[in-house]
Scaffold this motif. Structure first.
Motif, PDB file in Angstrom:
ATOM      1  N   LEU A 135       0.754  -1.236   0.334  1.00  0.00           N
ATOM      2  CA  LEU A 135      -0.370   0.099  -0.012  1.00  0.00           C
ATOM      3  C   LEU A 135       0.863   1.466  -0.014  1.00  0.00           C
ATOM      4  O   LEU A 135       0.364   2.359  -0.751  1.00  0.00           O
ATOM      5  CB  LEU A 135      -0.661   0.116   1.368  1.00  0.00           C
ATOM      6  CG  LEU A 135      -2.094   0.880   1.194  1.00  0.00           C
ATOM      7  CD1 LEU A 135      -3.572   0.515   0.034  1.00  0.00           C
ATOM      8  CD2 LEU A 135      -2.787   1.188   2.299  1.00  0.00           C
ATOM      9  N   THR A 136       1.805   1.538   0.930  1.00  0.00           N
ATOM     10  CA  THR A 136       3.077   2.645   0.173  1.00  0.00           C
ATOM     11  C   THR A 136       3.133   2.709  -0.578  1.00  0.00           C
ATOM     12  O   THR A 136       3.790   4.014  -1.109  1.00  0.00           O
ATOM     13  CB  THR A 136       3.890   2.676   1.713  1.00  0.00           C
ATOM     14  OG1 THR A 136       3.008   1.753   2.940  1.00  0.00           O
ATOM     15  CG2 THR A 136       5.076   2.901   2.706  1.00  0.00           C
ATOM     16  N   ARG A 137       4.307   1.875  -1.633  1.00  0.00           N
ATOM     17  CA  ARG A 137       3.988   1.933  -2.407  1.00  0.00           C
ATOM     18  C   ARG A 137       2.785   2.350  -3.734  1.00  0.00           C
ATOM     19  O   ARG A 137       3.251   2.959  -4.368  1.00  0.00           O
ATOM     20  CB  ARG A 137       5.043   0.672  -3.357  1.00  0.00           C
ATOM     21  CG  ARG A 137       5.737   0.266  -2.951  1.00  0.00           C
ATOM     22  CD  ARG A 137       6.414  -1.316  -4.001  1.00  0.00           C
ATOM     23  NE  ARG A 137       5.594  -2.542  -3.718  1.00  0.00           N
ATOM     24  CZ  ARG A 137       6.200  -3.372  -2.888  1.00  0.00           C
ATOM     25  NH1 ARG A 137       7.117  -3.228  -1.909  1.00  0.00           N
ATOM     26  NH2 ARG A 137       5.332  -4.014  -2.492  1.00  0.00           N
ATOM     27  N   GLY A 138       2.258   1.666  -3.163  1.00  0.00           N
ATOM     28  CA  GLY A 138       0.551   2.379  -3.882  1.00  0.00           C
ATOM     29  C   GLY A 138       0.819   3.893  -3.804  1.00  0.00           C
ATOM     30  O   GLY A 138       0.158   4.558  -4.534  1.00  0.00           O
ATOM     31  N   TRP A 139       0.750   4.559  -3.043  1.00  0.00           N
ATOM     32  CA  TRP A 139       0.762   5.342  -2.472  1.00  0.00           C
ATOM     33  C   TRP A 139       1.862   6.736  -3.063  1.00  0.00           C
ATOM     34  O   TRP A 139       1.161   7.499  -3.310  1.00  0.00           O
ATOM     35  CB  TRP A 139       0.721   6.108  -0.881  1.00  0.00           C
ATOM     36  CG  TRP A 139       0.472   7.633  -0.140  1.00  0.00           C
ATOM     37  CD1 TRP A 139      -0.382   7.933  -0.157  1.00  0.00           C
ATOM     38  CD2 TRP A 139       2.094   7.772  -0.033  1.00  0.00           C
ATOM     39  NE1 TRP A 139       0.136   9.164   0.177  1.00  0.00           N
ATOM     40  CE2 TRP A 139       1.579   9.360   0.349  1.00  0.00           C
ATOM     41  CE3 TRP A 139       3.239   7.740   0.841  1.00  0.00           C
ATOM     42  CZ2 TRP A 139       2.732  10.193   0.995  1.00  0.00           C
ATOM     43  CZ3 TRP A 139       4.532   8.182   0.950  1.00  0.00           C
ATOM     44  CH2 TRP A 139       3.882   9.794   1.443  1.00  0.00           C
ATOM     45  N   ALA A 140       3.345   6.223  -2.750  1.00  0.00           N
ATOM     46  CA  ALA A 140       4.390   7.077  -3.111  1.00  0.00           C
ATOM     47  C   ALA A 140       4.137   7.378  -5.148  1.00  0.00           C
ATOM     48  O   ALA A 140       4.257   8.224  -5.308  1.00  0.00           O
ATOM     49  CB  ALA A 140       5.487   6.049  -3.141  1.00  0.00           C
TER      50      ALA A 140
ATOM     51  N   LEU B 296       7.114   4.621   4.394  1.00  0.00           N
ATOM     52  CA  LEU B 296       8.637   4.615   3.795  1.00  0.00           C
ATOM     53  C   LEU B 296       9.638   4.278   4.324  1.00  0.00           C
ATOM     54  O   LEU B 296      10.320   3.279   3.597  1.00  0.00           O
ATOM     55  CB  LEU B 296       8.553   6.461   3.319  1.00  0.00           C
ATOM     56  CG  LEU B 296       7.732   6.669   1.969  1.00  0.00           C
ATOM     57  CD1 LEU B 296       7.933   8.032   2.031  1.00  0.00           C
ATOM     58  CD2 LEU B 296       7.793   6.038   0.344  1.00  0.00           C
ATOM     59  N   PHE B 297       9.408   4.182   5.856  1.00  0.00           N
ATOM     60  CA  PHE B 297      10.734   3.443   6.816  1.00  0.00           C
ATOM     61  C   PHE B 297      11.355   2.169   6.792  1.00  0.00           C
ATOM     62  O   PHE B 297      11.664   1.892   7.331  1.00  0.00           O
ATOM     63  CB  PHE B 297      11.016   4.781   8.409  1.00  0.00           C
ATOM     64  CG  PHE B 297      11.046   6.025   7.588  1.00  0.00           C
ATOM     65  CD1 PHE B 297      12.515   6.386   7.228  1.00  0.00           C
ATOM     66  CD2 PHE B 297      11.134   7.055   7.317  1.00  0.00           C
ATOM     67  CE1 PHE B 297      13.256   7.609   6.689  1.00  0.00           C
ATOM     68  CE2 PHE B 297      10.666   8.469   6.799  1.00  0.00           C
ATOM     69  CZ  PHE B 297      11.810   8.469   6.924  1.00  0.00           C
ATOM     70  N   GLU B 298       9.512   1.375   6.829  1.00  0.00           N
ATOM     71  CA  GLU B 298       9.113   0.360   7.341  1.00  0.00           C
ATOM     72  C   GLU B 298       9.227  -0.598   5.948  1.00  0.00           C
ATOM     73  O   GLU B 298       9.528  -1.900   5.696  1.00  0.00           O
ATOM     74  CB  GLU B 298       8.380   0.271   7.774  1.00  0.00           C
ATOM     75  CG  GLU B 298       8.241   0.708   9.409  1.00  0.00           C
ATOM     76  CD  GLU B 298       6.809   1.314  10.143  1.00  0.00           C
ATOM     77  OE1 GLU B 298       5.575   0.374   9.729  1.00  0.00           O
ATOM     78  OE2 GLU B 298       6.610   1.821  11.026  1.00  0.00           O
ATOM     79  N   VAL B 299       8.990  -0.249   4.447  1.00  0.00           N
ATOM     80  CA  VAL B 299       9.447  -1.181   3.551  1.00  0.00           C
ATOM     81  C   VAL B 299      10.555  -2.142   3.753  1.00  0.00           C
ATOM     82  O   VAL B 299      11.534  -1.909   3.606  1.00  0.00           O
ATOM     83  CB  VAL B 299       8.772  -0.378   2.039  1.00  0.00           C
ATOM     84  CG1 VAL B 299       7.499   0.644   2.873  1.00  0.00           C
ATOM     85  CG2 VAL B 299       9.596   1.173   2.098  1.00  0.00           C
ATOM     86  N   THR B 300       9.638  -2.642   2.501  1.00  0.00           N
ATOM     87  CA  THR B 300      11.342  -3.901   2.944  1.00  0.00           C
ATOM     88  C   THR B 300      12.271  -3.518   1.427  1.00  0.00           C
ATOM     89  O   THR B 300      13.337  -3.231   1.599  1.00  0.00           O
ATOM     90  CB  THR B 300      11.320  -5.111   1.796  1.00  0.00           C
ATOM     91  OG1 THR B 300      10.124  -5.173   3.394  1.00  0.00           O
ATOM     92  CG2 THR B 300      12.109  -6.284   2.255  1.00  0.00           C
ATOM     93  N   GLU B 301      11.924  -2.904   0.569  1.00  0.00           N
ATOM     94  CA  GLU B 301      11.991  -1.821  -0.669  1.00  0.00           C
ATOM     95  C   GLU B 301      11.739  -0.098  -0.882  1.00  0.00           C
ATOM     96  O   GLU B 301       9.843  -1.029  -1.234  1.00  0.00           O
ATOM     97  CB  GLU B 301      12.589  -2.917  -1.905  1.00  0.00           C
ATOM     98  CG  GLU B 301      12.680  -2.671  -2.999  1.00  0.00           C
ATOM     99  CD  GLU B 301      12.697  -4.144  -4.170  1.00  0.00           C
ATOM    100  OE1 GLU B 301      12.976  -2.992  -5.367  1.00  0.00           O
ATOM    101  OE2 GLU B 301      12.332  -4.798  -3.387  1.00  0.00           O
ATOM    102  N   LEU B 302      12.245   0.512  -1.091  1.00  0.00           N
ATOM    103  CA  LEU B 302      11.927   1.584  -1.000  1.00  0.00           C
ATOM    104  C   LEU B 302      10.744   1.797  -2.866  1.00  0.00           C
ATOM    105  O   LEU B 302      11.094   1.085  -3.518  1.00  0.00           O
ATOM    106  CB  LEU B 302      12.244   2.606  -1.262  1.00  0.00           C
ATOM    107  CG  LEU B 302      12.718   3.407  -0.290  1.00  0.00           C
ATOM    108  CD1 LEU B 302      14.227   4.593   0.089  1.00  0.00           C
ATOM    109  CD2 LEU B 302      11.956   4.231   0.566  1.00  0.00           C
ATOM    110  N   PRO B 303       9.793   2.686  -2.958  1.00  0.00           N
ATOM    111  CA  PRO B 303       9.251   2.959  -3.779  1.00  0.00           C
ATOM    112  C   PRO B 303      10.158   2.855  -4.934  1.00  0.00           C
ATOM    113  O   PRO B 303      10.940   3.784  -5.354  1.00  0.00           O
ATOM    114  CB  PRO B 303       7.934   3.384  -3.701  1.00  0.00           C
ATOM    115  CG  PRO B 303       7.739   3.541  -2.186  1.00  0.00           C
ATOM    116  CD  PRO B 303       8.748   3.153  -1.672  1.00  0.00           C
TER     117      PRO B 303
END
Length: 907
Positions: free
Chosen positions: A144-149, A177-184
């Motif tokens: 979801l963080t990747r989708g938000w970015a 963003l600081f918790e994702v395994t891989e940044l978008p």
């Protein structure tokens, strides 16, 4: 038919919300049953156009979602792959049909959608809309963080800063963003990292405005840098931390975090932490104990730049606070064991400068004891400083090489039909084709292929029944006109083609055409070697339907792909007893695979068979070079620069002359099937190869007993690793080192190229091959060293890569083997001391000598005699230029390492 179902069948998605609105819960449940039946009806429906499919899919998705009662069932409906497309969900209609639900229900759906890793990224707009309706917190997940970015990144509209200011979920999503395994990707990809409005700059600015909380942002950034991650992600967090411009108080409050980064962080992270701690130490804000802890970590790191910077910092602190010498000098002494002798020298000078300030005999004794870690070139100075003998008596040298690899005997064919079918299923679906290798893949493929032939010969109907049930999900077994197209079926990979032939999915005419018009391309090694496997498959598939063989002659006996000659004689004897005629391609592959130079009794047994195949085998076993051997080529021309990739096959290259020197054998062109006739070819592969698959393959199994021919044809792959930086082209070197046949110039040149490959994985493969050849007593170290020197002189390879490979090989304990190579390399290279990377090569050579690799070395005036190498590698020529380089003076790395090597050889 209801109006709702009528609208769904027509694809009128815009009408669905209005038709659902007046329906009761019971009516929705009834509609859902009809929708499910319609979904099952259209799931396998052939579509004529993507627009029609999209309209029907969206209408069905929206209608079914609006009729669901439970949150779990609604999410299952929304996540179904047959209801989704690459263009995402129709968010607007979905929000409209779900808006009547309770907030708790909507929040549950949003949470479940966010937790679906496969779809949450593209579902972000729907999740955000449901969160707004429910008034709940945003469920933060990686996807979801990747989708938000992606959603908030500028795409021609408002700027990133404006979008984040207006986003009520910005604080939660930034935390993600600081918790994702891989940044978008949209965050880490920046055409210009210094452009205004980039992510680090915007986040830092919003923290200054109060839109984002500064302290949690700083803490999260430091925690992520401590945790590490992908190299491509770290620059984002480093730049953000610099943009936040931490105050001195904030830096002092997080001393433990900085020390942790110096200890375990990536090099760029450790450099930033070292920079901060240096400021604190110079200003006196860092306690001496903390500085000692930090220094112990920094001096242990392999990056020379960090180590030298730490020694400079310690020198500054000791000058301003001499009383700290008792705490800091023992830490400095840990650098005595550093691999770089320049670092050792700096540490020794620092200890010598501040030793008078150390109080207590015990502390001085500890420093003197640490001096034993110094290189021999620095031990005399340490003896002057601490007293005592400069050298201790060394233990006798012992070369450490890997055990000589012994091939494993292949397991027999599956004992039952059920076991065979399981093996075929494991290799089906593109996972067992001859062009793809997995550990044990060649053995599994060969066993399954032989098993199919054996069980088809015994009872093809029973085999077909068993295969039909197990492979029912294969596309070529479906009653689809496309699956019946023999243009595709005759190209099935691996054992699937034989299985399809056994199941009558391919006509005899199609099988014969593929067999009779098999591959004959010799444009490159890939096509030639792959053509052998292709020809075997075509032959086996054809004979399974027409004239089944009792078993295959070419099934390997050993894991290398080799066939035991006695086993082959016995197989031919069984063929004779059964009145079976060997298949041409199968028998040719068996001949090429058979081990030669064995018992003369085997030759007599083959000749005693009285069959043409027995006579050919007997002649093959006694012929010295049954497959075209490689003539020993001369040395490459000095100063001739080889091109990159396939350009190494130019007239001036040694590899080009190797291939041009192959003898065209009439036996290969007269007695072998077309797929093997490239063995008698006297020309090199074409330079127009378009194959990019350089992963591990079954190709070594084609020529398991003639690795020189295999090496000569695969040299372009490994040469490209050193020239153009291609990845993966050295995969065959360890396999070739373990294969049979002589280890000659082609294999040796392949190792030389591999040791200078750009990527560490390819260099490691070459190191493995080097050590295996040495363990088998088949490495000509001095000649390999001369090859490496000539490639470096021609500009084909880089010395720093060769030095890295040599250091890796030496670290395993094979110092004498590495010295036998480097001694000859340096003999040719020291004529030009300005060559880049020469200092690194000298350092590895000196390290080998310091470990006792030289059995007998004499240092004379202006020359150092060659040392006798181990394991039958002989002696390399004298190094007349070594003393001259060492006597030049100056502080260059080449001069320092030449002095070190001279000192080690004298000692």
């Amino acid at each position: 038919m209801s109006e709702l179902l009528d609208a769904v069948r027509a694809g009128r998605v815009e009408d669905v919300p209005g038709l659902l609105k007046p329906l009761t819960a019971r009516e929705r449940a009834a509609e859902l049953r009809e929708l499910k039946a319609w979904r099952a009806e259209v799931r396998d429906r052939p579509w004529t156009g993507w627009q029609e499919r999209r309209r029907l899919r969206d209408a069905l998705l929206v209608a079914g979602a609006g009729c669901q009662r439970g949150a779990a069932s609604a999410v299952a409906w929304l996540g179904a792959s047959d209801l989704r497309g690459a263009d995402g969900l129709p968010t607007g209609p979905l929000v409209e049909v779900l808006s009547h639900q309770e907030p708790a229900w909507l929040a549950d759906v949003a949470r479940r959608l966010a937790g679906r890793a496969s779809t949450a990224q593209e579902d972000y707009p729907l999740v955000a809309a449901l969160v707004r309706l429910a008034g709940c917190a945003m469920p933060v997940t990686d996807a979801l963080t990747r989708g938000w970015a992606e959603a908030v990144s500028p795409s021609g509209g408002p700027s990133l800063a404006e979008t984040l200011r207006a986003d009520p979920q910005a604080r939660d999503m930034v935390r993600g963003l600081f918790e994702v395994t891989e940044l978008p990707f949209v965050i880490v990809w920046r055409p210009d990292p210094d452009v205004a409005g980039d992510w680090p700059g915007v986040l830092a600015a919003l923290a200054g405005e109060g839109v984002l909380e500064r302290d949690p942002l700083v803490a999260a950034c430091l925690a992520r840098l401590l945790r590490g991650g992908r190299p491509r992600d770290l620059p984002f967090f480093l730049k953000l931390l610099r943009r936040l411009e931490l105050t001195g108080e904030e830096e002092r409050a997080r001393t433990a975090d900085w020390i942790g980064m110096v200890s375990d962080g990536a090099s760029t992270v450790a450099a930033l932490a070292q920079e901060v701690l240096s400021r604190l130490a110079v200003s006196g804000a860092l306690p001496v104990g903390a500085l000692a802890d930090m220094s112990g970590s920094a001096l242990f790191r392999p990056e020379k730049k960090l180590v030298r910077a730490q020694l400079v910092l310690l020198g500054k602190v000791l000058r301003s606070d001499p009383g700290a010498a008792g705490v800091l000098l023992p830490v400095v002494a840990e650098a005595f064991g550093h691999a770089d002798t320049d670092v050792q020298e700096r540490a020794l000078k620092l200890v010598a400068r501040h030793l008078p300030a150390v109080e207590g005999e015990e502390a001085r004794a500890g420093l003197a004891s640490a001096a034993s870690l110094l290189s021999p070139v620095h031990r005399p100075r340490a003896a002057e400083l601490f007293g005592g003998a400069a050298d201790a008596e060394a233990d006798p040298y012992e070369e450490i090489l890997p055990p000589v690899p012994e091939p494993d005997r292949l397991a027999p064919v599956a004992a039952s039909l059920a076991e065979l079918v399981e093996e075929v299923a494991a290799l089906s679906g593109g996972r067992g084709e001859p062009s793809t290798y997995t550990p044990g893949g060649m053995a599994a493929f060969e066993r399954a292929l032989d098993g199919l032939v054996r069980y088809a010969h015994a009872d093809r109907a029973a085999l077909a029944d068993a295969l039909r049930d197990t492979l029912a999900g294969s596309w070529w077994l479906k009653d689809d006109p496309a699956a019946a197209n023999e243009t595709w079926l005759v190209r099935l990979a691996g054992v699937e083609r034989v299985a399809a032939a056994a199941l009558d999915r391919i006509s005899v005419r199609g099988l014969w055409y593929a067999y009779a018009h098999g591959p004959r391309s010799t444009c490159c090694a890939h096509a030639s070697l792959g053509g052998v496997a292709e020809a075997r498959l075509a032959e086996v598939a054809y004979l399974v339907r027409t004239k089944s063989l009792p078993f295959l002659l070419a099934t390997p006996t050993w894991s290398t792909g080799a066939v035991d000659p006695d086993v082959l004689v016995e197989r031919l004897r069984t063929y004779q007893r059964l009145c079976a005629a060997p298949a041409p391609v199968d028998f040719a592959q068996a001949l090429v695979r058979v081990r030669r130079g064995g018992d003369p009794g085997t030759v007599r047994a083959a000749a005693a068979l009285g069959t043409p195949e027995g006579d050919r085998l007997a002649a093959w076993l006694v012929e010295e070079t049954p497959v075209p051997g490689l003539k020993g080529a001369g040395e490459p021309e000095r100063g001739a620069r080889s091109g990159d990739g396939y350009g190494w096959l130019g007239a001036g290259s040694r590899a080009g002359r190797l291939l041009a020197g192959t003898r065209q054998r009439l036996v290969a062109r007269r007695d072998f099937p077309p797929a093997f006739r490239w063995l008698g070819q006297a020309s090199a592969p074409s330079g127009t190869c378009s194959h990019w698959s350089t992963g591990m393959t079954h190709w070594p199994g084609v020529l398991p007993e003639d690795r020189e021919t295999l090496a000569a044809w695969l040299l372009p792959d490994v040469a490209a690793c050193a020239g153009t930086g291609r990845r993966g082209g050295a995969w065959w070197l360890p396999v070739g080192a373990e294969a049979g046949g002589p280890a000659g110039p082609a294999l040796r040149l392949g190792v030389a190229y591999g040791l200078a490959a750009r990527h560490p994985g390819d260099r490691l493969a070459a190191v493995d091959a080097l050590l295996v050849l040495a363990a088998r007593g088949q490495l000509d170290g001095p000649q390999l060293g001369r090859d490496m020197a000539l490639l470096a002189i021609s500009g084909t390879v880089k010395l720093n890569r060769l030095a890295d490979s040599a250091r890796t090989a030496a670290a395993t304990g094979a110092y004498r083997t590495v010295w036998s190579v480097l001694g000859a390399t340096l003999s040719d290279l020291l004529a030009d001391p300005s060559r880049p990377g020469l200092g690194d090569l000298l350092a590895v050579a000196a390290e080998c000598v310091e470990h006792g690799a030289v059995a007998d070395a004499v240092a004379g005036a202006g020359a150092v005699a060659g040392a006798t190498a181990g394991a039958g590698t002989g002696a390399y020529p004298a190094i007349p230029a070594l003393a001259a380089v060492a006597a030049r003076g100056g502080s260059s790395r080449v001069t320092a390492q030449a002095v070190r090597l001279m000192t080690a050889l004298r000692q």
